[in-house]
Design a protein around this motif. Structure first.
Motif, PDB file in Angstrom:
ATOM      1  N   ARG A  60      -1.377  14.517   0.706  1.00 27.26           N
ATOM      2  CA  ARG A  60      -2.517  14.485   1.617  1.00 27.26           C
ATOM      3  C   ARG A  60      -3.357  13.219   1.471  1.00 27.26           C
ATOM      4  NH1 ARG A  60      -4.053  19.335   4.116  1.00 27.26           N
ATOM      5  NH2 ARG A  60      -2.547  20.999   3.773  1.00 27.26           N
ATOM      6  N   ARG A  61      -2.922  12.312   0.650  1.00 29.78           N
ATOM      7  CA  ARG A  61      -3.629  11.039   0.531  1.00 29.78           C
ATOM      8  C   ARG A  61      -3.332  10.185   1.762  1.00 29.78           C
ATOM      9  NH1 ARG A  61      -0.989   8.798  -4.709  1.00 29.78           N
ATOM     10  NH2 ARG A  61       0.780   9.610  -3.508  1.00 29.78           N
ATOM     11  N   GLY A  62      -4.334   9.989   2.592  1.00 27.95           N
ATOM     12  CA  GLY A  62      -4.144   9.189   3.791  1.00 27.95           C
ATOM     13  C   GLY A  62      -3.715   9.976   5.010  1.00 27.95           C
ATOM     14  N   GLY A 144       6.127   5.554  -0.931  1.00 27.86           N
ATOM     15  CA  GLY A 144       5.258   6.408  -1.722  1.00 27.86           C
ATOM     16  C   GLY A 144       3.876   6.655  -1.160  1.00 27.86           C
ATOM     17  N   GLN A 145       3.674   6.422   0.121  1.00 28.05           N
ATOM     18  CA  GLN A 145       2.384   6.678   0.737  1.00 28.05           C
ATOM     19  C   GLN A 145       2.574   6.769   2.251  1.00 28.05           C
ATOM     20  OE1 GLN A 145       1.007   2.495  -0.463  1.00 28.05           O
ATOM     21  NE2 GLN A 145      -0.228   2.874   1.359  1.00 28.05           N
ATOM     22  N   TRP A 146       1.591   7.363   2.912  1.00 25.27           N
ATOM     23  CA  TRP A 146       1.638   7.431   4.367  1.00 25.27           C
ATOM     24  C   TRP A 146       1.305   6.078   4.969  1.00 25.27           C
ATOM     25  CZ3 TRP A 146       3.846  11.217   6.912  1.00 25.27           C
ATOM     26  CH2 TRP A 146       3.911  12.491   6.343  1.00 25.27           C
ATOM     27  N   ALA A 147       2.061   5.689   5.977  1.00 19.47           N
ATOM     28  CA  ALA A 147       1.819   4.434   6.687  1.00 19.47           C
ATOM     29  C   ALA A 147       2.117   4.651   8.160  1.00 19.47           C
ATOM     30  CB  ALA A 147       2.692   3.315   6.122  1.00 19.47           C
ATOM     31  N   ASP A 148       1.445   3.883   9.006  1.00 20.52           N
ATOM     32  CA  ASP A 148       1.638   3.998  10.445  1.00 20.52           C
ATOM     33  C   ASP A 148       2.658   2.962  10.900  1.00 20.52           C
ATOM     34  OD1 ASP A 148       1.224   4.993  12.988  1.00 20.52           O
ATOM     35  OD2 ASP A 148      -0.469   3.682  13.411  1.00 20.52           O
ATOM     36  N   ALA A 149       3.871   3.429  11.251  1.00 16.77           N
ATOM     37  CA  ALA A 149       4.894   2.542  11.804  1.00 16.77           C
ATOM     38  C   ALA A 149       4.605   2.360  13.291  1.00 16.77           C
ATOM     39  CB  ALA A 149       6.282   3.131  11.589  1.00 16.77           C
ATOM     40  N   VAL A 150       4.551   1.109  13.743  1.00 12.63           N
ATOM     41  CA  VAL A 150       4.147   0.798  15.112  1.00 12.63           C
ATOM     42  C   VAL A 150       5.313   0.148  15.854  1.00 12.63           C
ATOM     43  CG1 VAL A 150       2.515  -0.489  16.546  1.00 12.63           C
ATOM     44  CG2 VAL A 150       1.747   0.527  14.386  1.00 12.63           C
ATOM     45  N   PHE A 151       5.625   0.672  17.037  1.00 15.15           N
ATOM     46  CA  PHE A 151       6.789   0.220  17.795  1.00 15.15           C
ATOM     47  C   PHE A 151       6.400  -0.103  19.233  1.00 15.15           C
ATOM     48  CE2 PHE A 151       7.995   3.440  14.681  1.00 15.15           C
ATOM     49  CZ  PHE A 151       8.989   2.800  13.950  1.00 15.15           C
ATOM     50  N   PRO A 152       6.325  -1.375  19.624  1.00 13.63           N
ATOM     51  CA  PRO A 152       6.103  -1.718  21.031  1.00 13.63           C
ATOM     52  C   PRO A 152       7.395  -1.522  21.815  1.00 13.63           C
ATOM     53  CG  PRO A 152       6.303  -3.702  19.699  1.00 13.63           C
ATOM     54  CD  PRO A 152       6.360  -2.556  18.747  1.00 13.63           C
ATOM     55  N   ILE A 197      -3.649   3.556  10.263  1.00  8.86           N
ATOM     56  CA  ILE A 197      -4.007   3.568   8.849  1.00  8.86           C
ATOM     57  C   ILE A 197      -4.073   2.127   8.378  1.00  8.86           C
ATOM     58  CG2 ILE A 197      -3.258   4.173   6.529  1.00  8.86           C
ATOM     59  CD1 ILE A 197      -2.035   6.663   7.600  1.00  8.86           C
ATOM     60  N   SER A 198      -5.197   1.746   7.805  1.00 10.08           N
ATOM     61  CA  SER A 198      -5.363   0.392   7.281  1.00 10.08           C
ATOM     62  C   SER A 198      -4.946   0.381   5.830  1.00 10.08           C
ATOM     63  CB  SER A 198      -6.830  -0.054   7.412  1.00 10.08           C
ATOM     64  OG  SER A 198      -7.016  -1.319   6.821  1.00 10.08           O
ATOM     65  N   LEU A 199      -3.978  -0.454   5.488  1.00 12.45           N
ATOM     66  CA  LEU A 199      -3.494  -0.556   4.110  1.00 12.45           C
ATOM     67  C   LEU A 199      -4.336  -1.551   3.340  1.00 12.45           C
ATOM     68  CD1 LEU A 199       0.335  -0.607   4.794  1.00 12.45           C
ATOM     69  CD2 LEU A 199      -1.079   1.335   4.140  1.00 12.45           C
ATOM     70  N   ASN A 200      -5.391  -1.061   2.732  1.00 14.48           N
ATOM     71  CA  ASN A 200      -6.289  -1.823   1.862  1.00 14.48           C
ATOM     72  C   ASN A 200      -6.252  -3.319   2.088  1.00 14.48           C
ATOM     73  OD1 ASN A 200      -7.852  -2.881  -0.232  1.00 14.48           O
ATOM     74  ND2 ASN A 200      -7.256  -1.219  -1.602  1.00 14.48           N
ATOM     75  N   SER A 201      -7.076  -3.811   3.005  1.00 18.08           N
ATOM     76  CA  SER A 201      -7.057  -5.222   3.378  1.00 18.08           C
ATOM     77  C   SER A 201      -7.402  -6.133   2.220  1.00 18.08           C
ATOM     78  CB  SER A 201      -8.031  -5.458   4.533  1.00 18.08           C
ATOM     79  OG  SER A 201      -9.344  -5.058   4.177  1.00 18.08           O
ATOM     80  N   ALA A 202      -8.286  -5.674   1.336  1.00 18.98           N
ATOM     81  CA  ALA A 202      -8.665  -6.513   0.187  1.00 18.98           C
ATOM     82  C   ALA A 202      -7.461  -6.722  -0.717  1.00 18.98           C
ATOM     83  CB  ALA A 202      -9.800  -5.858  -0.591  1.00 18.98           C
ATOM     84  N   LYS A 203      -6.710  -5.627  -0.936  1.00 21.62           N
ATOM     85  CA  LYS A 203      -5.512  -5.725  -1.762  1.00 21.62           C
ATOM     86  C   LYS A 203      -4.499  -6.666  -1.129  1.00 21.62           C
ATOM     87  CE  LYS A 203      -1.882  -2.850  -3.768  1.00 21.62           C
ATOM     88  NZ  LYS A 203      -1.361  -1.476  -3.912  1.00 21.62           N
ATOM     89  N   GLY A 204      -4.374  -6.572   0.222  1.00 16.40           N
ATOM     90  CA  GLY A 204      -3.444  -7.443   0.925  1.00 16.40           C
ATOM     91  C   GLY A 204      -3.820  -8.900   0.810  1.00 16.40           C
ATOM     92  N   ALA A 205      -5.119  -9.195   0.937  1.00 12.73           N
ATOM     93  CA  ALA A 205      -5.583 -10.575   0.820  1.00 12.73           C
ATOM     94  C   ALA A 205      -5.308 -11.127  -0.560  1.00 12.73           C
ATOM     95  CB  ALA A 205      -7.072 -10.642   1.134  1.00 12.73           C
ATOM     96  N   ALA A 206      -5.534 -10.292  -1.576  1.00 17.42           N
ATOM     97  CA  ALA A 206      -5.275 -10.734  -2.947  1.00 17.42           C
ATOM     98  C   ALA A 206      -3.801 -11.009  -3.161  1.00 17.42           C
ATOM     99  CB  ALA A 206      -5.768  -9.675  -3.919  1.00 17.42           C
TER     100      ALA A 206
END
Length: 318
Positions: A60-62, A144-152, A197-206
């Motif tokens: 249920r995380r995310g 290992g986590q929920w993510a939003d797969a996006v398909f145009p 779902i936004s995957l931790n932008s700060a973590k991504g920038a780092a």
């Protein structure tokens, strides 16, 4: 009732009429099953039965949904094998296009793909399970986590989509040691390409900043009807290779197949667009079999940067 972090009832009510949502909390779909594009698949002729079911959300995380779809990714299927959701109401494709969002939670796997099954209005005898599109997710889908797969998706006018197939691992199964379970939830068809779902932008920038300091590149090989491994036989699945140093790989065709060459994609965010805001994210090159030597091929040093995907171009030699 679903209490998702990204959808509220009021928001759904405010959506344009063309938006379509399947949450799996109730019977808002016609049926679920499995689909394998491989014509000789044991899942197509009845030799094997695919495993998929509505189940309690294990993470249920995310995503705080109560119910999700569980799908068993089989090592006996092809690379394009996934969970099939038959829609209660088909939707029309247009040249302007639409966007399909699917929540995915998986323990492992490669690229994520969506296949659309449907039919054209003007072909009276056509069945509703003809493949109308294949598309990879433009967003990263971590493990290992929920993510939003996006398909145009888009096509010429006159095509209705009756079923969607989510493929959680669109890669060769030749090196897949065992089956595993992926979970799928909240399918949304709308006009927005932004992930829900936004995957931790700060973590991504780092991570991007750290990448400039990295001395290794992550190499993954994915093919059908054969595989590509390191020169010493190691599997290339997030294999850490020395950055900017030529990499020797070995080409292993399946019985009855040969390898015409290798496609190499390298850079960053390989599943997304090639350019973002005018910035080159990744490049692609083709190495023909004339550059092979006793089944081995040298991937040039300038290709070994960031993320690297190697795909064997295997062809039948029968």
């Amino acid at each position: 009732m679903k209490n998702s972090i990204f959808l509220f009832i009021s928001f759904l009510c405010a959506m344009p009429a063309m938006a379509q949502h399947i949450g799996f909390e109730q019977k808002d779909y016609r049926a679920i099953g499995v689909y394998d594009r491989w014509e000789d698949s044991p899942f197509r002729d009845g030799r094997l039965e695919g495993h998929t079911a509505i189940t309690t959300n294990p993470d249920r995380r995310g995503n705080t949904s109560d119910k999700v779809v569980a799908f068993r990714r089989s090592h006996l299927a092809s690379n394009i094998y996934g969970v099939r959701i038959d829609l209660a109401k088909p939707f029309a494709l247009t040249p302007q296009g639409k966007v399909v969002h699917v929540l995915v939670n998986r323990p492992q796997g490669g690229r994520v793909m969506l296949v659309g099954l449907g039919k054209r209005h003007d072909r009276v005898g056509q069945t509703a399970d003809v493949e109308q599109f294949w598309v990879y997710s433009t967003t990263d889908v971590p493990h290992g986590q929920w993510a939003d797969a996006v398909f145009p998706i888009k096509s010429a006018n006159g095509v209705d989509i009756h079923s969607l197939v989510l493929v959680p691992d669109a890669e060769s199964t030749h090196t897949l040691a065992a089956d595993w379970i992926a979970y799928v939830d909240d399918i949304l068809v709308d006009d927005s390409s932004e992930p829900r779902i936004s995957l931790n932008s700060a973590k991504g920038a780092a991570a991007e900043a750290a990448d400039a300091q990295q001395t290794t590149a992550s190499v993954t090989a994915a093919s059908r009807n054969g595989t590509v491994v390191a020169a010493d036989g190691q599997t290339l699945n997030n294999f850490l290779a020395e950055k900017n140093k030529a990499l020797v790989v070995k080409v292993l065709p399946a019985p009855g197949f040969g390898c015409k060459g290798l496609r190499v994609r390298f850079g960053h965010k390989l599943a997304g667009p090639q350019k973002v805001g005018g910035q080159q994210m990744w490049q692609e090159a083709y190495i023909g079999d004339k550059q092979f030597n006793n089944g081995q091929c040298v991937i040039p040093a300038e290709y070994i940067v960031g993320e690297v995907e190697i795909e064997g171009d295997f062809i039948s030699v029968k």
